[in-house]
Design an enzyme around this catalytic site. Sequence first.
Site, PDB file in Angstrom:
ATOM      1  N   MET A  86      -2.213   4.611  -3.487  1.00 54.93           N
ATOM      2  CA  MET A  86      -3.189   5.576  -2.978  1.00 54.93           C
ATOM      3  C   MET A  86      -2.499   6.925  -2.988  1.00 54.93           C
ATOM      4  SD  MET A  86      -4.751   3.162   0.001  1.00 54.93           S
ATOM      5  CE  MET A  86      -3.357   2.051  -0.127  1.00 54.93           C
TER       6      MET A  86
ATOM      7  N   SER B  62      -4.628  -7.175   8.481  1.00 55.26           N
ATOM      8  CA  SER B  62      -4.746  -7.561   9.890  1.00 55.26           C
ATOM      9  C   SER B  62      -4.989  -9.053  10.058  1.00 55.26           C
ATOM     10  CB  SER B  62      -5.915  -6.820  10.545  1.00 55.26           C
ATOM     11  OG  SER B  62      -5.889  -5.472  10.203  1.00 55.26           O
TER      12      SER B  62
ATOM     13  N   ASP C 134     -10.380  -5.418  -1.050  1.00 53.28           N
ATOM     14  CA  ASP C 134      -9.341  -4.953  -0.126  1.00 53.28           C
ATOM     15  C   ASP C 134      -9.994  -4.170   1.001  1.00 53.28           C
ATOM     16  OD1 ASP C 134      -7.083  -3.929   1.102  1.00 53.28           O
ATOM     17  OD2 ASP C 134      -6.460  -2.684  -0.604  1.00 53.28           O
TER      18      ASP C 134
ATOM     19  N   MET D 165       1.022   5.083   0.086  1.00 54.90           N
ATOM     20  CA  MET D 165       0.175   6.224   0.492  1.00 54.90           C
ATOM     21  C   MET D 165       1.031   7.481   0.540  1.00 54.90           C
ATOM     22  SD  MET D 165      -1.963   4.560   3.628  1.00 54.90           S
ATOM     23  CE  MET D 165      -2.778   2.965   3.526  1.00 54.90           C
TER      24      MET D 165
ATOM     25  N   HIS E  35      -0.543  -1.201  -4.613  1.00 50.97           N
ATOM     26  CA  HIS E  35      -1.791  -0.441  -4.575  1.00 50.97           C
ATOM     27  C   HIS E  35      -1.437   1.013  -4.302  1.00 50.97           C
ATOM     28  CE1 HIS E  35      -5.802   0.314  -2.156  1.00 50.97           C
ATOM     29  NE2 HIS E  35      -5.738   1.022  -3.261  1.00 50.97           N
TER      30      HIS E  35
ATOM     31  N   ASP F 251       0.834  -1.202   0.000  1.00 48.83           N
ATOM     32  CA  ASP F 251       0.000   0.000   0.000  1.00 48.83           C
ATOM     33  C   ASP F 251       0.870   1.254   0.000  1.00 48.83           C
ATOM     34  OD1 ASP F 251      -2.752  -1.003   0.166  1.00 48.83           O
ATOM     35  OD2 ASP F 251      -2.104  -1.879   2.064  1.00 48.83           O
TER      36      ASP F 251
HETATM   37  C1  DX5 Z   1      -6.368   0.219   3.137  1.00 48.69           C
HETATM   38  C2  DX5 Z   1      -5.388  -0.632   2.385  1.00 48.69           C
HETATM   39  C3  DX5 Z   1      -5.486  -2.081   2.674  1.00 48.69           C
HETATM   40  C4  DX5 Z   1      -5.182  -2.471   4.089  1.00 48.69           C
HETATM   41  C5  DX5 Z   1      -6.118  -3.586   4.438  1.00 48.69           C
HETATM   42  O1  DX5 Z   1      -6.303   1.511   2.671  1.00 48.69           O
HETATM   43  O2  DX5 Z   1      -5.591  -0.474   0.984  1.00 48.69           O
HETATM   44  O3  DX5 Z   1      -4.684  -2.846   1.768  1.00 48.69           O
HETATM   45  O4  DX5 Z   1      -3.866  -2.929   4.304  1.00 48.69           O
HETATM   46  O5  DX5 Z   1      -5.986  -3.877   5.787  1.00 48.69           O
HETATM   47  P1  DX5 Z   1      -7.000  -4.825   6.542  1.00 48.69           P
HETATM   48  O6  DX5 Z   1      -6.928  -6.174   5.879  1.00 48.69           O
HETATM   49  O7  DX5 Z   1      -6.500  -4.808   7.928  1.00 48.69           O
HETATM   50  O8  DX5 Z   1      -8.381  -4.224   6.392  1.00 48.69           O
HETATM   51 ZN    ZN Z   2      -4.546  -1.875  -0.342  1.00 51.15          ZN
END
Ligand code: DX5
Ligand code: ZN
Length: 219
Positions: free
Chosen positions: A66, A196, A173, A35, A64, A33
């Site tokens: 963001m 998680s 996701d 960010m 991913h 992720d």
């Molecule tokens: C949220 C992320 C997810 C995050 C999911 O913005 O894109 O990939 O890691 O985490 P869990 O599985 O804990 O919801």
């Molecule tokens: Zn993600």
Amino acid sequence: MHVRIHPSVLAADFANLESAVRDVSTADAVHVDVMDNHFVPSLTFGPQMVQRLAEVSPIPLDVHLMIVDPDTYAAEYARIGAESVTFHVEAATDPQGVIDAIHAEGGQAGIAIKPGTPLAPHLPLLHSADLVLIMTVEPGAGGQAFLPEVMPKLAELRTYLTEHGLSPLVQVDGGITVKTLPVALAEGADTFVAGSSVFGHGTPADNIRALRGAATQGE
Ligand code: DX5
Ligand code: ZN
């Protein structure tokens, strides 16, 4: 059906990411992720970090993004070794151009859709995208609860894909657990990001096995 499990290292120990990716070697890809403090409030990894993770990971990276301005930054992640690069349609000026730029670097291209974003205007992108990510939480943080109200979007997606003979990966996701995975699977998802529920308790290998087991319940 083979379900794909993509553990998200957002929930791993950031001081031990090499061992984290080794711990999930039985998964199909590692979800990373990215960010940027702008598209979402948090800040995580940049390209240098992702490049090193790609070098040490036993399985491919599913990045991913963001971030704002994927038009400028997305293709770089494919060039440095991510197998797939997924960007948010809400952030892109020219989503088709971003897909083409990722492909030009040899990556698979994914489009991500936030819970509140209508899917229909973006469906034509699936004629060239390799993956579609239907967010089941608001992007920005791990550990949130799965939003069941997103499920009709998966059904809408399936209808379009069937009508047009398309078969991108259908990823969900956010809040994916042994309880919610079967719900999204029943609506047509085949690729499951889990932070998680993989890294938050027990051992990652056992948790991956449990998620795969949840997918075969009722078969
Ligand atoms: C949220 C992320 C997810 C995050 C999911 O913005 O894109 O990939 O890691 O985490 P869990 O599985 O804990 O919801
Ligand atoms: Zn993600």
